[in-house]
Design a protein around this motif. Structure first.
Motif: not given
Length: 272
Positions: A115-132
């Motif tokens: 149900g995370t699709d319903a959450i609004q207003g969060l920034p989108q971050l992405s990258g390798p998990d090791a560099r979180l």
């Protein structure tokens, strides 16, 4: 006294003091935020431990069971004499999205819940998990640097090769590259007040991957209305369209003198 402490548990067992049904736990005392986890979910999970004797209830088993619920980050459990199980449940606080399906909690942990699709207003971050942690830190630096600029960072992406890219809330892309990411971003932001003064909105593309400058592409102006009237800030009076330069010959001389390499496309300006 030492003999008494050793003897008491033995006497207790022989007399059934610690029997599984002796002094059963009948009550649950809950403390939680209930933003994503309901009291009914917690009670249903703990229900199997009710009815057991006070000394037979294993608190670690209770913590483990409740911790497996989605959105639960941490659980504190203790027993209150004679029949109460007290629980304090701490929910995960989403800070940003990570990739396509996961979230980042405010404590910096990755988790996945339905149900995370319903959450609004969060920034989108992405990258390798090791560099979180590195991506989170860079996002924080970007928020600080962009403060007061009128530009809002919506997404931060770190590629597998270590190249940074930002997406603004307007949809504009900022390519930063792999080296000197923050100095290049600061160079652009230092020039941004002058660049934005003569334009109605943010550019659609910014390329900072130049050693001594950066390239920008603005949206093409809309066609002039038939009566010659145009929206404020888009064109000139009398229906004359302010066209962007399509070749080096059309660039202003001061700007032309600062060019270091060919423009990425006809509607881009490379600034030093």
């Amino acid at each position: 006294m030492a003999l008494t402490l050793v003897a008491l548990p033995i006497v207790g067992v022989l007399n059934g003091w610690f029997a599984a049904t002796r002094w059963p736990v009948r009550k649950i005392e809950l403390r939680a935020e209930y933003a994503h986890v309901s009291a009914e979910q917690i009670r249903a999970t703990v229900e199997t431990h009710l009815g057991k004797g006070f000394f037979a209830v294993q608190l670690q088993d209770v913590r483990d069971a409740v911790s497996r619920l989605p959105w639960v980050e941490r659980v504190e459990a203790r027993k209150q004499w004679p029949d109460t199980l007290s629980l304090t449940v701490y929910e995960r606080q989403p800070f940003a999205r990570w990739g396509d399906t996961r979230l980042i909690s405010r404590s910096g942990d990755l988790f996945e819940v339905p149900g995370t699709d319903a959450i609004q207003g969060l920034p989108q971050l992405s990258g390798p998990d090791a560099r979180l942690a590195e991506v989170i830190a860079f996002h924080g630096d970007c928020l600080r640097e962009f403060s007061g600029s009128g530009l809002n960072v919506q997404a931060v992406d770190l590629s597998a090769r270590g190249s940074w890219r930002l997406t603004l809330s307007s949809g504009a892309l900022i390519e930063i590259g792999r080296v000197d990411a923050m100095p290049r971003l600061q160079r652009f932001l230092n020039a941004w007040p002058q660049l934005s003064a003569g334009n109605a909105g943010p550019p659609v593309y910014i390329d900072l991957r130049y050693e001594n400058g950066f390239a920008m592409r603005w949206a093409l102006p809309e066609p002039a209305a038939p009566d010659g009237n145009r929206e404020p800030g888009i064109g000139n009076q009398g229906g004359v369209t302010a066209a962007k330069p399509n070749s080096l010959d059309e660039l202003p001389m001061p700007l032309l003198a600062s060019l270091q390499s060919p423009l990425p496309n006809p509607n881009s300006w490379l600034l030093q």
